[in-house]
Design a protein around this motif. Structure first.
Motif, PDB file in Angstrom:
ATOM      1  N   GLY A 252      -8.882  19.253   2.137  1.00 54.14           N
ATOM      2  CA  GLY A 252      -8.567  17.839   1.995  1.00 54.14           C
ATOM      3  C   GLY A 252      -9.678  16.980   1.443  1.00 54.14           C
ATOM      4  N   HIS A 253     -10.813  17.574   1.008  1.00 54.79           N
ATOM      5  CA  HIS A 253     -11.933  16.711   0.628  1.00 54.79           C
ATOM      6  C   HIS A 253     -11.636  15.877  -0.610  1.00 54.79           C
ATOM      7  CE1 HIS A 253     -12.844  20.183  -2.005  1.00 54.79           C
ATOM      8  NE2 HIS A 253     -13.539  19.332  -2.737  1.00 54.79           N
ATOM      9  N   MET A 254     -10.885  16.406  -1.570  1.00 56.40           N
ATOM     10  CA  MET A 254     -10.519  15.603  -2.735  1.00 56.40           C
ATOM     11  C   MET A 254      -9.492  14.534  -2.363  1.00 56.40           C
ATOM     12  SD  MET A 254     -10.429  18.129  -6.037  1.00 56.40           S
ATOM     13  CE  MET A 254     -11.963  18.499  -6.903  1.00 56.40           C
ATOM     14  N   ALA A 255      -8.670  14.845  -1.381  1.00 55.32           N
ATOM     15  CA  ALA A 255      -7.673  13.874  -0.931  1.00 55.32           C
ATOM     16  C   ALA A 255      -8.336  12.677  -0.255  1.00 55.32           C
ATOM     17  CB  ALA A 255      -6.686  14.532   0.028  1.00 55.32           C
ATOM     18  N   VAL A 256      -9.462  12.891   0.394  1.00 51.96           N
ATOM     19  CA  VAL A 256     -10.165  11.793   1.063  1.00 51.96           C
ATOM     20  C   VAL A 256     -10.644  10.774   0.032  1.00 51.96           C
ATOM     21  CG1 VAL A 256     -12.192  11.171   2.423  1.00 51.96           C
ATOM     22  CG2 VAL A 256     -10.820  13.167   3.060  1.00 51.96           C
ATOM     23  N   ASP A 257     -11.266  11.266  -1.051  1.00 52.87           N
ATOM     24  CA  ASP A 257     -11.705  10.366  -2.108  1.00 52.87           C
ATOM     25  C   ASP A 257     -10.502   9.712  -2.787  1.00 52.87           C
ATOM     26  OD1 ASP A 257     -13.758   9.346  -4.126  1.00 52.87           O
ATOM     27  OD2 ASP A 257     -12.408  10.470  -5.431  1.00 52.87           O
ATOM     28  N   GLY A 258      -9.468  10.498  -3.040  1.00 53.46           N
ATOM     29  CA  GLY A 258      -8.265   9.951  -3.652  1.00 53.46           C
ATOM     30  C   GLY A 258      -7.617   8.889  -2.789  1.00 53.46           C
ATOM     31  N   ALA A 259      -7.621   9.105  -1.476  1.00 54.94           N
ATOM     32  CA  ALA A 259      -7.023   8.137  -0.560  1.00 54.94           C
ATOM     33  C   ALA A 259      -7.746   6.799  -0.618  1.00 54.94           C
ATOM     34  CB  ALA A 259      -7.030   8.684   0.867  1.00 54.94           C
ATOM     35  N   ALA A 260      -9.074   6.833  -0.696  1.00 53.31           N
ATOM     36  CA  ALA A 260      -9.842   5.586  -0.788  1.00 53.31           C
ATOM     37  C   ALA A 260      -9.478   4.827  -2.056  1.00 53.31           C
ATOM     38  CB  ALA A 260     -11.335   5.889  -0.760  1.00 53.31           C
ATOM     39  N   ARG A 261      -9.277   5.545  -3.144  1.00 54.78           N
ATOM     40  CA  ARG A 261      -8.910   4.905  -4.399  1.00 54.78           C
ATOM     41  C   ARG A 261      -7.482   4.369  -4.343  1.00 54.78           C
ATOM     42  NH1 ARG A 261     -12.846   5.940  -8.046  1.00 54.78           N
ATOM     43  NH2 ARG A 261     -11.515   5.228  -9.757  1.00 54.78           N
ATOM     44  N   LEU A 262      -6.604   5.096  -3.678  1.00 59.36           N
ATOM     45  CA  LEU A 262      -5.220   4.635  -3.528  1.00 59.36           C
ATOM     46  C   LEU A 262      -5.152   3.385  -2.659  1.00 59.36           C
ATOM     47  CD1 LEU A 262      -2.222   5.126  -4.098  1.00 59.36           C
ATOM     48  CD2 LEU A 262      -2.173   6.661  -2.113  1.00 59.36           C
ATOM     49  N   GLU A 263      -5.959   3.348  -1.613  1.00 58.27           N
ATOM     50  CA  GLU A 263      -6.013   2.157  -0.759  1.00 58.27           C
ATOM     51  C   GLU A 263      -6.482   0.950  -1.561  1.00 58.27           C
ATOM     52  OE1 GLU A 263      -8.680   3.428   2.309  1.00 58.27           O
ATOM     53  OE2 GLU A 263      -7.399   5.156   2.780  1.00 58.27           O
ATOM     54  N   ALA A 264      -7.486   1.143  -2.430  1.00 56.71           N
ATOM     55  CA  ALA A 264      -7.992   0.051  -3.261  1.00 56.71           C
ATOM     56  C   ALA A 264      -6.922  -0.433  -4.233  1.00 56.71           C
ATOM     57  CB  ALA A 264      -9.237   0.502  -4.021  1.00 56.71           C
ATOM     58  N   LEU A 265      -6.166   0.492  -4.807  1.00 58.06           N
ATOM     59  CA  LEU A 265      -5.078   0.102  -5.703  1.00 58.06           C
ATOM     60  C   LEU A 265      -4.072  -0.771  -4.970  1.00 58.06           C
ATOM     61  CD1 LEU A 265      -3.364   0.505  -8.404  1.00 58.06           C
ATOM     62  CD2 LEU A 265      -2.153   2.242  -7.060  1.00 58.06           C
ATOM     63  N   ALA A 266      -3.622  -0.302  -3.795  1.00 58.63           N
ATOM     64  CA  ALA A 266      -2.607  -1.038  -3.042  1.00 58.63           C
ATOM     65  C   ALA A 266      -3.100  -2.427  -2.663  1.00 58.63           C
ATOM     66  CB  ALA A 266      -2.219  -0.245  -1.797  1.00 58.63           C
ATOM     67  N   ALA A 267      -4.376  -2.537  -2.333  1.00 58.27           N
ATOM     68  CA  ALA A 267      -4.942  -3.830  -1.948  1.00 58.27           C
ATOM     69  C   ALA A 267      -5.068  -4.776  -3.135  1.00 58.27           C
ATOM     70  CB  ALA A 267      -6.310  -3.629  -1.303  1.00 58.27           C
ATOM     71  N   ALA A 268      -5.173  -4.227  -4.343  1.00 62.66           N
ATOM     72  CA  ALA A 268      -5.431  -5.049  -5.522  1.00 62.66           C
ATOM     73  C   ALA A 268      -4.183  -5.410  -6.312  1.00 62.66           C
ATOM     74  CB  ALA A 268      -6.414  -4.321  -6.444  1.00 62.66           C
ATOM     75  N   LEU A 269      -3.028  -4.864  -5.965  1.00 68.94           N
ATOM     76  CA  LEU A 269      -1.818  -5.151  -6.730  1.00 68.94           C
ATOM     77  C   LEU A 269      -1.490  -6.640  -6.683  1.00 68.94           C
ATOM     78  CD1 LEU A 269       0.407  -2.105  -5.712  1.00 68.94           C
ATOM     79  CD2 LEU A 269      -0.651  -2.525  -7.939  1.00 68.94           C
ATOM     80  N   PRO A 270      -1.114  -7.216  -7.811  1.00 69.87           N
ATOM     81  CA  PRO A 270      -0.865  -8.658  -7.847  1.00 69.87           C
ATOM     82  C   PRO A 270       0.442  -9.046  -7.160  1.00 69.87           C
ATOM     83  CG  PRO A 270      -0.286  -7.669  -9.945  1.00 69.87           C
ATOM     84  CD  PRO A 270      -0.932  -6.586  -9.123  1.00 69.87           C
ATOM     85  N   GLY A 271       0.584 -10.347  -6.852  1.00 69.57           N
ATOM     86  CA  GLY A 271       1.823 -10.858  -6.291  1.00 69.57           C
ATOM     87  C   GLY A 271       2.085 -10.376  -4.877  1.00 69.57           C
ATOM     88  N   ASP A 272       3.355 -10.495  -4.477  1.00 66.63           N
ATOM     89  CA  ASP A 272       3.733 -10.097  -3.120  1.00 66.63           C
ATOM     90  C   ASP A 272       4.857  -9.069  -3.126  1.00 66.63           C
ATOM     91  OD1 ASP A 272       5.766 -11.679  -4.035  1.00 66.63           O
ATOM     92  OD2 ASP A 272       5.646 -13.174  -2.421  1.00 66.63           O
ATOM     93  N   ALA A 273       4.972  -8.306  -4.218  1.00 61.30           N
ATOM     94  CA  ALA A 273       6.008  -7.278  -4.305  1.00 61.30           C
ATOM     95  C   ALA A 273       5.816  -6.215  -3.234  1.00 61.30           C
ATOM     96  CB  ALA A 273       5.970  -6.621  -5.692  1.00 61.30           C
ATOM     97  N   THR A 274       6.924  -5.671  -2.756  1.00 62.87           N
ATOM     98  CA  THR A 274       6.834  -4.522  -1.868  1.00 62.87           C
ATOM     99  C   THR A 274       6.478  -3.293  -2.701  1.00 62.87           C
ATOM    100  OG1 THR A 274       9.207  -4.060  -2.093  1.00 62.87           O
ATOM    101  CG2 THR A 274       8.521  -5.450  -0.239  1.00 62.87           C
ATOM    102  N   VAL A 275       5.884  -2.300  -2.049  1.00 58.91           N
ATOM    103  CA  VAL A 275       5.364  -1.129  -2.759  1.00 58.91           C
ATOM    104  C   VAL A 275       5.916   0.142  -2.122  1.00 58.91           C
ATOM    105  CG1 VAL A 275       3.286   0.126  -3.450  1.00 58.91           C
ATOM    106  CG2 VAL A 275       3.246  -2.377  -3.325  1.00 58.91           C
ATOM    107  N   ALA A 276       6.356   1.075  -2.967  1.00 61.24           N
ATOM    108  CA  ALA A 276       6.779   2.398  -2.513  1.00 61.24           C
ATOM    109  C   ALA A 276       5.923   3.444  -3.206  1.00 61.24           C
ATOM    110  CB  ALA A 276       8.254   2.639  -2.836  1.00 61.24           C
ATOM    111  N   LEU A 277       5.452   4.423  -2.451  1.00 59.32           N
ATOM    112  CA  LEU A 277       4.651   5.515  -2.999  1.00 59.32           C
ATOM    113  C   LEU A 277       5.509   6.763  -3.122  1.00 59.32           C
ATOM    114  CD1 LEU A 277       1.368   5.177  -0.865  1.00 59.32           C
ATOM    115  CD2 LEU A 277       1.988   3.963  -2.979  1.00 59.32           C
ATOM    116  N   PHE A 278       5.478   7.392  -4.281  1.00 58.56           N
ATOM    117  CA  PHE A 278       6.203   8.638  -4.508  1.00 58.56           C
ATOM    118  C   PHE A 278       5.158   9.723  -4.751  1.00 58.56           C
ATOM    119  CE2 PHE A 278       8.963   5.154  -5.497  1.00 58.56           C
ATOM    120  CZ  PHE A 278      10.131   5.499  -4.824  1.00 58.56           C
TER     121      PHE A 278
END
Length: 412
Positions: A252-278
């Motif tokens: 899972g070590h690559m997933a840990v770094d990827g997760a941090a980047r995914l969290e940053a993406l979700a936090a930075a998305l504009p507006g107030d749209a709901t988000v679904a991850l596939f």
């Protein structure tokens, strides 16, 4: 908080009569056999982009505009957003043009500005790779690889493409937006798995196995299913994925770094749209690691063809999002041991009843890479979840089990 209701997977084969210890040993044997036959080390990836990114970061750190220092390249999303909000259009454009490898990847910078910066970064990276492709001091294999990267970067830089992130370092990281991100009411993010890099980000052959193909297919399905709903889809390959089914894919070590980047993406998305991850394949490991830290606007997490989510159950993911899972009957991932021992493996099987995910039909999908094929239940379900049409989602058992507890459905 949404309640995740357990569904039912395919008919259970029954209780395994072998002792638990023996089952673990047999599973570990399969893991080690896979690693031994596929290689313990990751496939070599080129580092031609390292100098571009490093030079960009060095220049950015010394930059001032209007007497103000720019925020660090790793500054929090809110800090970056406040900084750009305080600049006029001319100053923003100047920074994007002067520092494309930094501005194009700044979480919190306006999306349109990032598109502009990354278009320029891609053209610069293309020139570097074209030069490498003609460099006789390199091996033929390296020259060929450089030529492929140059071709891919040129394609991504074509007018009209909306590249939200681009870093040519190593295999390369990319994210692209389909639709209007700023005006979207609902945003879908595709998180792909192994062997994803800048070159494989899109493909001409087997198009739907690439992040771009998946995103285009999902975006078209969503527009057909709910033409009045403003949607955007992000093909998100902005993390370093494992190369091949080796030790990196089994840990899972690559997933840990990827997760941090995914969290940053979700936090930075504009507006107030709901988000679904596939989340497909190893991408579901990334989503599982990130789940507990995702903002509440992430309402749904879908795992398709998952080797596990680094958790024993939905409850262990510690998320308010609805968690869905599916697996095609012929998907080879079913044969991967669903356990975690000494860092190897990714935990429980997300389609097992004990895990507690909402189990979706994937009828029509073919094997491990067919979940985004038009005409499949899997793509249809993705489109319905992405547009909020939960009442018509097709459950794995054909009933309404997976829809229970969702407000506004016939099973609430």
């Amino acid at each position: 908080m949404n309640v995740n209701v357990p569904g039912s997977a395919r008919p259970s084969p029954g209780t395994d009569p072998r002792p638990a210890a023996l089952r673990v040993l047999l599973a570990l044997g399969v893991v080690f056999l896979m690693l031994a036959t596929t290689g313990w080390t990751a496939v070599h990836r080129p580092d031609a982009g390292t100098s571009l990114r490093a030079a960009g970061l060095a220049a950015w750190s010394a930059t001032r505009i209007g007497g103000r220092a720019v925020p660090p390249a790793d500054a929090p999303v809110r800090t970056v957003a406040r900084f750009f909000a305080g600049l006029d259009a001319g100053a923003r454009t100047h920074l994007a043009d002067a520092h494309p490898f930094v501005v194009g990847n700044l979480s919190g910078a306006p999306a349109e500005l990032r598109y502009r910066a990354n278009a320029q970064a891609l053209l610069l990276a293309e020139q570097v790779e074209l030069a490498r492709s003609r460099d006789v001091s390199l091996t033929p294999a390296d020259r060929t690889a450089a030529g492929r990267r140059a071709h891919r970067f040129a394609s991504l830089a074509e007018p009209g493409r909306q590249v939200l992130a681009f870093d040519p370092t190593g295999g390369g990281r990319v994210a692209e937006v389909f639709g209007d991100l700023d005006r979207a009411e609902r945003i879908s993010v595709i998180v792909p798995g192994v062997d994803t890099d800048a070159v494989t980000f899109e493909r001409t052959q087997r198009r739907l196995t690439s992040p771009v193909g998946m995103a285009e297919s999902l975006y078209a399905a969503q527009r057909a299913a709910a033409p009045a709903t403003r949607t955007a889809v992000i093909a998100w390959a902005d993390y370093t994925a494992p190369a091949g089914v080796g030790v990196d894919a089994a840990t899972g070590h690559m997933a840990v770094d990827g997760a941090a980047r995914l969290e940053a993406l979700a936090a930075a998305l504009p507006g107030d749209a709901t988000v679904a991850l596939f989340c497909h394949s190893y991408g579901s490991v990334v989503c599982g690691v990130a789940a507990h830290a995702l903002p509440e606007r992430v309402t749904d997490v879908v795992a398709a063809g998952s080797p596990g989510m680094r958790a024993g159950s939905v409850a262990e993911l510690r998320t308010s999002a609805r968690v869905w899972a599916m697996r095609d009957a012929g998907d080879w991932i079913a044969d991967v041991p669903h356990l975690e021992v000494g860092g190897l493996g990714h935990g429980a099987d997300p389609v097992s009843p004990e895990f507690g995910a909402r189990l979706l039909s994937s009828a029509g999908a073919r094997l491990h890479t067919g979940y985004f094929e038009p005409g499949t239940d899997s793509l249809d379900n993705f489109a319905k979840i992405g547009t909020g049409a939960f009442g018509s989602v097709a459950c794995a058992t054909g009933g309404d089990t997976c829809r229970r507890g969702i407000s506004g459905t016939d099973a609430d």
